[in-house]
Scaffold this motif. Sequence first.
Motif, mmCIF file in Angstrom:
data_model
loop_
_atom_site.group_PDB
_atom_site.id
_atom_site.type_symbol
_atom_site.label_atom_id
_atom_site.label_comp_id
_atom_site.label_asym_id
_atom_site.label_seq_id
_atom_site.Cartn_x
_atom_site.Cartn_y
_atom_site.Cartn_z
ATOM 1 N N ILE A 140 0.872 -1.172 0.000
ATOM 2 C CA ILE A 140 0.000 0.000 0.000
ATOM 3 C C ILE A 140 0.908 1.222 0.000
ATOM 4 C CG2 ILE A 140 -1.741 1.290 1.275
ATOM 5 C CD1 ILE A 140 -2.594 -1.395 2.547
ATOM 6 N N TYR A 141 0.662 2.160 -0.921
ATOM 7 C CA TYR A 141 1.532 3.329 -1.038
ATOM 8 C C TYR A 141 0.693 4.558 -1.356
ATOM 9 C CZ TYR A 141 5.535 6.157 -2.477
ATOM 10 O OH TYR A 141 6.486 7.145 -2.582
ATOM 11 N N SER A 142 0.962 5.648 -0.636
ATOM 12 C CA SER A 142 0.219 6.883 -0.853
ATOM 13 C C SER A 142 1.173 8.043 -1.086
ATOM 14 C CB SER A 142 -0.658 7.189 0.360
ATOM 15 O OG SER A 142 -1.268 8.458 0.213
ATOM 16 N N PHE B 18 9.117 -1.372 2.394
ATOM 17 C CA PHE B 18 8.060 -1.321 3.409
ATOM 18 C C PHE B 18 6.784 -1.940 2.856
ATOM 19 C CE2 PHE B 18 8.785 2.842 1.414
ATOM 20 C CZ PHE B 18 7.659 2.915 0.596
ATOM 21 N N THR B 19 5.872 -2.318 3.759
ATOM 22 C CA THR B 19 4.574 -2.843 3.357
ATOM 23 C C THR B 19 3.599 -1.691 3.104
ATOM 24 O OG1 THR B 19 4.919 -4.868 4.619
ATOM 25 C CG2 THR B 19 2.653 -4.354 4.033
ATOM 26 N N VAL B 20 3.588 -0.702 3.981
ATOM 27 C CA VAL B 20 2.753 0.489 3.825
ATOM 28 C C VAL B 20 3.667 1.705 3.839
ATOM 29 C CG1 VAL B 20 0.905 1.895 4.831
ATOM 30 C CG2 VAL B 20 0.780 -0.602 4.970
ATOM 31 N N ASN C 243 5.484 -10.171 7.623
ATOM 32 C CA ASN C 243 5.809 -9.406 6.429
ATOM 33 C C ASN C 243 7.320 -9.306 6.314
ATOM 34 O OD1 ASN C 243 3.096 -8.358 5.488
ATOM 35 N ND2 ASN C 243 3.076 -7.792 7.633
ATOM 36 N N THR C 244 7.843 -9.341 5.114
ATOM 37 C CA THR C 244 9.270 -9.202 4.888
ATOM 38 C C THR C 244 9.523 -7.861 4.229
ATOM 39 O OG1 THR C 244 9.536 -11.578 4.645
ATOM 40 C CG2 THR C 244 11.305 -10.200 3.777
ATOM 41 N N LEU D 9 13.491 -1.216 5.379
ATOM 42 C CA LEU D 9 13.032 -0.297 6.416
ATOM 43 C C LEU D 9 12.186 -1.002 7.472
ATOM 44 C CD1 LEU D 9 12.273 2.849 4.246
ATOM 45 C CD2 LEU D 9 14.005 2.655 6.022
ATOM 46 N N GLY D 10 10.906 -1.163 7.223
ATOM 47 C CA GLY D 10 10.031 -1.795 8.196
ATOM 48 C C GLY D 10 8.634 -1.934 7.646
ATOM 49 N N PRO D 11 7.700 -2.439 8.429
ATOM 50 C CA PRO D 11 6.339 -2.632 7.942
ATOM 51 C C PRO D 11 5.667 -1.334 7.467
ATOM 52 C CG PRO D 11 6.671 -3.870 9.945
ATOM 53 C CD PRO D 11 7.890 -3.009 9.757
ATOM 54 N N VAL D 12 5.916 -0.226 8.181
ATOM 55 C CA VAL D 12 5.296 1.054 7.822
ATOM 56 C C VAL D 12 6.384 2.116 7.733
ATOM 57 C CG1 VAL D 12 3.653 2.847 8.526
ATOM 58 C CG2 VAL D 12 3.134 0.438 8.967
#
Length: 122
Positions: free
Chosen positions: A3-5, A25-27, A45-46, A50-53
């Motif tokens: 997910i990317y904004s 990142f995931t988001v 999540n991999t 960076l990290g999940p968010v």
Amino acid sequence: ATIYSVDGDILLFQTELTYNYAEYFTVGLTKGSNFFMQEAIFILNTNVKLGPVFIDHESYLWNNNMTEGDQNMVKQCQGVVIEEKASRCLDSGLDNCVSICCEFGNLTCSLGSDDSEGGSSG
């Protein structure tokens, strides 16, 4: 990213993000985006770099309530990576990335009614 904004708003409510693979990142939120999450779960999540968010220095985390993460494979942060104002994590490489790591569920990382600027409460 899953997910990317860019200059938008994302609301994750009662959402589970599981088994996603993303290089950074995931988001991710950039360029003035707003992020609200409540009862969100990030599991397995991999995120190699960076990290999940990830929230850049121009974007905002407004709510981090009742969120959690478990067994995420990350290099830098198990929760929310909030880029510091002078940093450019996505533009200049991770060696020059200055950020704070906000654990999932930590409400002190969310913007409140103060006059905070940029992705964190400080």
